[in-house]
Write a protein that holds these residues in place. Sequence first.
Motif, mmCIF file in Angstrom:
data_model
loop_
_atom_site.group_PDB
_atom_site.id
_atom_site.type_symbol
_atom_site.label_atom_id
_atom_site.label_comp_id
_atom_site.label_asym_id
_atom_site.label_seq_id
_atom_site.Cartn_x
_atom_site.Cartn_y
_atom_site.Cartn_z
ATOM 1 N N ALA A 28 50.747 -8.504 1.456
ATOM 2 C CA ALA A 28 51.213 -9.866 1.731
ATOM 3 C C ALA A 28 50.170 -10.710 2.445
ATOM 4 N N LEU A 29 49.195 -10.063 3.074
ATOM 5 C CA LEU A 29 48.263 -10.799 3.935
ATOM 6 C C LEU A 29 46.834 -10.823 3.407
ATOM 7 N N GLY A 30 46.641 -10.430 2.159
ATOM 8 C CA GLY A 30 45.302 -10.508 1.596
ATOM 9 C C GLY A 30 45.120 -9.546 0.448
ATOM 10 N N ASP A 31 43.930 -9.586 -0.132
ATOM 11 C CA ASP A 31 43.620 -8.741 -1.274
ATOM 12 C C ASP A 31 42.995 -7.415 -0.872
ATOM 13 N N ASP A 32 42.726 -7.245 0.410
ATOM 14 C CA ASP A 32 42.122 -6.000 0.873
ATOM 15 C C ASP A 32 42.950 -5.476 2.042
#
Length: 360
Positions: free
Chosen positions: A159-163
């Motif tokens: 939910a908070l980024g691609d990594d």
Amino acid sequence: MSDSDENEAEEPVEDGGSDEPTPIGVKLGSTRTVIAIPDGDGLRTVKTLTCLATYEDVITGEERVLYGEEAATEYPDRVQYTLRSGLPEDESGADLTATFFEEVIAANDVPTDSAVVYAIPTIDNERGLENLQSVIEGSAIGKALIRSYPESLCGSVPALGDDLEAVEDIFVTVNLGSTNLEASAYRRGEQLVPFTTGAVTGNEVDRMVANYVEEETQGRVNIDNTTAREYKEDHADFVDFEPFTDVIQQPGGGSHEFTIERSVMDAVDEYVDEAVEEVANAFLPELANDHIKVYQLALDRPIVLTGGMACIPGIVEEFEERLSEELQRDVEAVAPDEPAESAAVGAQRIAKRLVDAGAY
């Protein structure tokens, strides 16, 4: 909103000759189990109901095992949900869970030469956690590495980024699960003030739906909790709910068609109110008391909603609006694209980071 379809068994993932173990994420859930496995440049996910049923082979007399949707559909009279409370409560429950998990691993070609990260619920149940640990350590996968991290952290990662941006952030997460409502604050991966309650759960919503259906139909229709869960998953929608019809067979012959207009949404509407009440008046005051700076910083960031109930269309906006009203301040809420899969996906990203760092 149905997320009950299972993945077909697929061919084992080729690693291109690499000697590195395959990074895998696993969420052994009370309702569903999800396994995230690398597949080319993406992931394939194995998703199944956490249940099994046994039967006798009529030819050989041997005991056979079915799991997941197949077990629930063909043997509803004796299917066993092995993690109904979120953890195996005793040795027998651990054995059943281990049998279930091995069936899933074998049927879906999950690589055994793997580094596995498990998303674990935050529950104050030492015996249950020990039983789950025995299941994990005894499984065929994870020969290179086995680690576990809080489910709420793993679920927040997508939910908070691609990594793994979540591991470097400060935020609050609320896991809207089947057996518990969990809330935690995280400061650069450190879990602060973990909060758990069994009073507000997806399973309780299923029971409420069943009760409300009986009331709405004036006692003419009684459904079990499994059917109630299916109604919730297929029809609950804060954005575009539409009344729906179903048919039951009546004793002595004939059928009865009925329409549900209120029961499902009344149940999920009450659930959101109760979840907001727990977060606003139980969890957040404790966080503010123990870590006022983290509290202030976290509420300036989006609150992450994870878990199966977060799959309901519009529930993120409803939670955001009602929590803002309760706190009398603007609050933003977000959820991963696939909340029911996010814990396994986040766990897989952590496993990949560990493999890339050679920490196995």
